[in-house]
Design a protein around this motif. Structure first.
Motif, short mmCIF file in Angstrom:
data_model
loop_
_atom_site.label_atom_id
_atom_site.label_comp_id
_atom_site.label_asym_id
_atom_site.label_seq_id
_atom_site.Cartn_x
_atom_site.Cartn_y
_atom_site.Cartn_z
N ASP A 93 0.76 -1.05 0.00
CA ASP A 93 0.06 0.08 -0.12
C ASP A 93 0.99 1.25 0.11
N THR A 95 0.19 4.29 0.89
CA THR A 95 0.02 4.98 2.11
C THR A 95 0.98 4.31 3.32
N CYS A 117 -6.48 7.07 -4.64
CA CYS A 117 -6.01 7.16 -3.19
C CYS A 117 -7.09 8.15 -2.56
N CYS A 123 -0.61 9.68 1.52
CA CYS A 123 0.56 9.16 0.63
C CYS A 123 1.70 10.35 0.65
#
Length: 244
Positions: A93, A95, A117, A123
Motif C-alpha cells: 500500500d 500509504t 487514493c 500518501c
C-alpha cells in the motif's frame, strides 16, 4: 464492469497502448516528466503505483537510476518482476511505505495512481518516511475541475483530487510545490490516440475479451475524453521538494 485497475483489465489496456503502461501518453508522458524531474544515475527512484512495470523500467533505462516500484496488486507486481528483472517491484500500500523495508529514495514518481487514493495526505506522509532530505516528487495525474459533473459522468472514481488538494495536502506533510504543468490538452490528445487505437484494433481486442467488454471500455474512455473536452476533468504534472 470490474475496476480497470484489476490485473486482467490493466493487461487489456496495455494491449491498446502497445506496452505495459497504465497511464496516457506512454513513453511520451515519461519523457515529459523526466524533462522536469530527472534522477541522476547514482540516485534511487520510487515508482508509486507501478502497475505492470513498464514506466519504472523506462525511467531506469532512460536515466540509469535504480528504480523500485510499489503496487497494491500482487499479481501486477509478480508480472512486473518477471517481465522487467532489472527493476525491483514490491507489493504494498502506497500509504504504508514505511512498513515495506524500502531503501531511502531520492526521487518519487506517481503516474496516474494517486487519483485513486482516498487519503492524499497519507500518501505524502508515507513519502516522507522513505525519502531523503533532498528528495523530489513528480505527480502526473488527473485533476478534478468539477467534482459533481465528474461523479455524474461516472468514468473515474470519486477520489480524483482538485488542484487545491494537490497543493495543500502535500504542504501539510512538509512538501513544497515547486511547479505545475497544465496537461489538459495533452490528455485530450493522448485519449484521442488511445480511442483511435481501439478502433483500429476492434476485431482483435474484441476477440481477446468479448465485443461487449470492448464496447464498455471504449465508452468509458470516450466519456473520459469528453469530460476533458468539457473542462470537467484535466491533467497536470505537479512537482514537489521536501521542506524547501
Amino acid at each position: 464492469m470490474t475496476g480497470m485497475n484489476s490485473f486482467d483489465n490493466k493487461s487489456f489496456l496495455a494491449r491498446i497502448r502497445g506496452g505495459d503502461f497504465a497511464h496516457p501518453g506512454e513513453e511520451d508522458a515519461i519523457d515529459l516528466v523526466l524533462s522536469h524531474v530527472s534522477p541522476a544515475p547514482s540516485e534511487t527512484v520510487l515508482d508509486a503505483g507501478s502497475g505492470l512495470g513498464a514506466t519504472a523500467d523506462a525511467i531506469g533505462r532512460k536515466t540509469g537510476a535504480s528504480v523500485v516500484g510499489v503496487d497494491l496488486d500482487a499479481q501486477s507486481v509478480g508480472y512486473a518482476n518477471s517481465r522487467y528483472p532489472e527493476r525491483q517491484f514490491i507489493p504494498g500500500d502506497v500509504t504504508k511505505l514505511g512498513e515495506l523495508g524500502l531503501p531511502t529514495v531520492d526521487v518519487i514518481y506517481a503516474f496516474n495512481s494517486l487519483y485513486a487514493c482516498e487519503d492524499l495526505e497519507a500518501c505524502f506522509a508515507a513519502f516522507r518516511k522513505v525519502a531523503n532530505q533532498r528528495a523530489r516528487i513528480a505527480v502526473f495525474d488527473y485533476i478534478a475541475y468539477d467534482a459533481s459533473a465528474l461523479a455524474e459522468a461516472d468514468c473515474l472514481p470519486p477520489t480524483v483530487h482538485s488542484m487545491a488538494e494537490m497543493r495543500q495536502a502535500p504542504e501539510r506533510q512538509g512538501w513544497t510545490c515547486t511547479g505545475i504543468v497544465n496537461l489538459d490538452q495533452d490528455y485530450i490528445a493522448w485519449y484521442g490516440r488511445f480511442l483511435a487505437r481501439m478502433d483500429e484494433n476492434r476485431e482483435v481486442l474484441g476477440a481477446a475479451r468479448s465485443p461487449a467488454f470492448f464496447d464498455e471500455v471504449r465508452k468509458k474512455y470516450a466519456d473520459m475524453r469528453q469530460c476533458l473536452e468539457w473542462g470537467v476533468l484535466g491533467g497536470a504534472l505537479h512537482t514537489y521538494a521536501f521542506g524547501t
